[in-house]
Every structure is written in structure tokens, then in C-alpha cells.
Write an enzyme that holds these catalytic residues in place. Structure first.
Site, PDB file in Angstrom:
ATOM      1  N   LEU A 154      11.077   1.768   7.410  1.00  0.00           N
ATOM      2  CA  LEU A 154      10.459   2.171   6.149  1.00  0.00           C
ATOM      3  C   LEU A 154      11.208   3.377   5.594  1.00  0.00           C
ATOM      4  CD1 LEU A 154       8.040   1.785   4.178  1.00  0.00           C
ATOM      5  CD2 LEU A 154       6.882   3.571   5.488  1.00  0.00           C
ATOM      6  N   LYS A 160       6.553  -1.840   2.004  1.00  0.00           N
ATOM      7  CA  LYS A 160       5.356  -1.275   2.642  1.00  0.00           C
ATOM      8  C   LYS A 160       4.175  -2.225   2.431  1.00  0.00           C
ATOM      9  CE  LYS A 160       3.110   3.253   3.263  1.00  0.00           C
ATOM     10  NZ  LYS A 160       3.541   3.497   4.641  1.00  0.00           N
ATOM     11  N   ARG A 187       8.244   4.205  -4.656  1.00  0.00           N
ATOM     12  CA  ARG A 187       8.330   3.247  -3.547  1.00  0.00           C
ATOM     13  C   ARG A 187       7.337   2.107  -3.744  1.00  0.00           C
ATOM     14  NH1 ARG A 187       7.563   5.428   2.493  1.00  0.00           N
ATOM     15  NH2 ARG A 187       5.421   5.631   1.748  1.00  0.00           N
ATOM     16  N   TYR A 213       0.838  -1.203   0.000  1.00  0.00           N
ATOM     17  CA  TYR A 213       0.000   0.000   0.000  1.00  0.00           C
ATOM     18  C   TYR A 213       0.866   1.243   0.000  1.00  0.00           C
ATOM     19  CZ  TYR A 213       0.835   1.039   4.979  1.00  0.00           C
ATOM     20  OH  TYR A 213       1.412   1.378   6.176  1.00  0.00           O
ATOM     21  N   GLU A 225      11.722   3.054  14.610  1.00  0.00           N
ATOM     22  CA  GLU A 225      10.834   4.127  14.152  1.00  0.00           C
ATOM     23  C   GLU A 225       9.629   4.161  15.079  1.00  0.00           C
ATOM     24  OE1 GLU A 225       9.922   3.240  10.038  1.00  0.00           O
ATOM     25  OE2 GLU A 225       9.909   1.102  10.451  1.00  0.00           O
TER      26      GLU A 225
END
Length: 287
Positions: free
Chosen positions: A206, A149, A52, A33, A181
Site C-alpha cells: 500500500l 485500498k 489515494r 476505504y 509490509e
């Protein structure tokens, strides 16, 4: 007001959008996504998001349903269909409906499932961008390819729920004593020497699009910067802490595990960087 969503070549009312129970995104989280911000009815940093997306699909041997420029044209139509001025577009591609539950990838004849919908939300004047957020730390239990992702987001959901149960807004994820993160965003600190610090790119985090933009802006505006791992202890003793993502831009952190950060108010580096980023974003999306 009913939203229009995009599903497999059709723009339809949200209540009419249906995906098979045998879709691999539903059964295996076999899907990727992206979330692109929308300001002034225009997409922000969308080329980087689509790049990406292509990278995520390639890493999973997942076929893009169409070319990136065609995807952007569909996104722009969806923005117009929903009269979206500020918010985001969610985009998801799964490996599709293989007709039954089977761990093996289906053949090339199975078409990917391609879904998009809009979400109206405040980006520029969100209250948390001004007041800051409270965070707690939690162990990072995610898989080892966080640079892809995917929709396998149970671990981040658990982290957010843990934060809410402990009277906080969000969680910083910790692995071997180091911050990776936040639950759905990249993490930053301003250390004791006044240096802006964020973790370098790897499979452990990410590759944030907003992170990428902020790094460029920090260099342009001579903000001292280091890309390096940092510890939970460093974060708790930092001058400033903040998170960044496509739909938060920058949110200051005013406490971590109950310890006040920066006097409990957003810090000057955080404020300057957000101001610069918002100004650039508004210029990029001006009519």
C-alpha cells in the site's frame, strides 16, 4: 454516547445506519476505504488520503459519489457532530446495491454506497508508541493489487489473529523471503549500518500516506535512507524495526519471532522520527 455516522447523504445515529444485503461491498468486497487521522479536531494529511481514494476508485472503475472537496466538508461536519478531538474518520465507498447477487458490474444508474464514521482513540500518547510491540512473521497471502485500498481484508485479519495466538501484537508479511509490509501498516528497519530502509512503492504494498510523510521528513533531517526490498533475516538482525500508519504514526518493534530487537527497547532513529512527525502533525492541526 451514540455516534453520528454519515450514510448516503444523511447524518444519522449509528444504530439507524443500514445497508442493503445486496450491497456489493457486503457481497463481493467491491469497495474501497480510507482512514484519516484527526488531531485537535482537525484532519491530518487528508488531501493525500483523498487523492489515494480517487486513485483506488479509478483503478476499480468505481464512481466517486462527490468531489474530494465535498467529501472533506462532510468529514469536517462529522468531526463536529461527534465532537471528535483525537482519533480517526473511516470512509468507505462501495459500488452500491445492484438489487441481487450478480458478478457483473451494475449499470451507471446504481448509486455508490458512501459511509463514514468516527473513532475516538489515542494517537499521540498511545502506550505502544512508548513500549513498542512484539511481532511475528507470516506468509503474505493477499491479492496482487495491494496498492488499491480495498475492503478485502480477510488476509490481514488472519495475520493479526495468527500474531495474537503466538503471543504477539502484530505480523510482518513475507513473500519470497522479503518483507512486504505489516498486516495494516508499512514496515521499516534501521539496518546494521544505521540506514533507514523501507520497501519501494509497487503493486506489492500500500502506498502509505504516513510512509510518504516520513520519507520527506527523513530527507529533511538528513537521516540516511534507502528504498529497497529487505529480507526477514535482515529485519530480525536489524538495529531497529518499526511500523507506520495513519493511526499508529510510528510504533517501535521490540521483538520479531521471539528474537529481541535493539535490546528490547525503542531505538533512537525510531524515536527521533516519531518525535519529528508528531511535532509536524501538531503544527499542521493547531487551531
Amino acid at each position: 454516547m451514540t455516534r453520528t455516522v454519515y450514510l448516503n447523504g444523511e447524518f444519522i445515529a449509528e444504530q439507524d445506519a443500514k445497508v442493503s444485503v445486496f450491497d456489493r461491498g457486503f457481497l463481493f468486497a467491491d469497495a474501497v476505504y480510507e482512514v484519516s487521522a484527526v488531531l485537535n479536531g482537525r484532519l491530518l494529511d487528508n488531501a493525500a488520503h483523498l487523492a489515494r481514494l480517487s486513485r483506488s476508485c479509478q483503478a476499480l472503475n468505481l464512481r466517486l459519489p462527490c468531489q474530494p472537496e465535498d467529501i472533506e466538508a462532510l468529514q469536517n461536519r462529522l468531526i463536529a457532530e461527534n465532537s471528535l478531538q483525537e482519533g480517526a474518520i473511516y470512509l468507505q465507498i462501495s459500488r452500491g446495491n445492484s438489487g441481487d447477487r450478480d458478478f457483473d458490474f451494475p449499470g451507471e444508474s446504481v448509486e455508490p454506497t458512501f459511509l463514514m464514521f468516527t473513532q475516538a482513540r489515542p494517537l499521540i500518547d498511545h502506550p505502544k508508541s512508548k513500549t513498542g510491540i512484539r511481532m511475528v512473521s507470516v506468509e503474505d497471502i493477499r491479492w496482487q493489487r495491494r496498492d488499491i485500498k480495498t475492503v478485502g481484508l480477510l488476509a490481514p485479519c488472519l495475520a493479526k489473529e495468527y500474531a495474537h495466538r503466538h503471543d504477539a501484537d502484530d505480523a510482518l508479511l513475507v513473500e519470497n523471503g522479503l518483507i512486504t509490509e505489516a498486516s495494516s501498516s508499512n514496515a521499516w528497519i534501521v539496518d546494521a549500518e544505521g540506514t533507514l530502509v523501507t520497501r519501494p512503492l509497487s503493486t506489492h504494498i500500500l502506498h502509505g500516506i504516513t510512509r510518504q510523510a516520513l520519507l520527506a521528513l527523513a530527507k529533511q533531517h538528513d537521516i540516511r535512507l534507502e528504498e529497497r526490498p529487505f529480507t526477514l533475516e535482515e529485519a530480525m538482525n536489524a538495529r531497529e524495526v518499526f511500523i507506520s500508519s495513519a493511526t499508529t504514526f510510528i510504533w517501535p518493534v521490540i521483538s520479531l519471532n521471539g528474537k529481541v530487537i535493539g535490546g528490547g527497547v525503542p531505538g533512537p532513529v525510531t524515536g527521533k522520527l516519531r518525535e519529528i512527525y508528531v511535532a509536524e502533525a501538531m503544527r499542521a492541526t493547531a487551531g
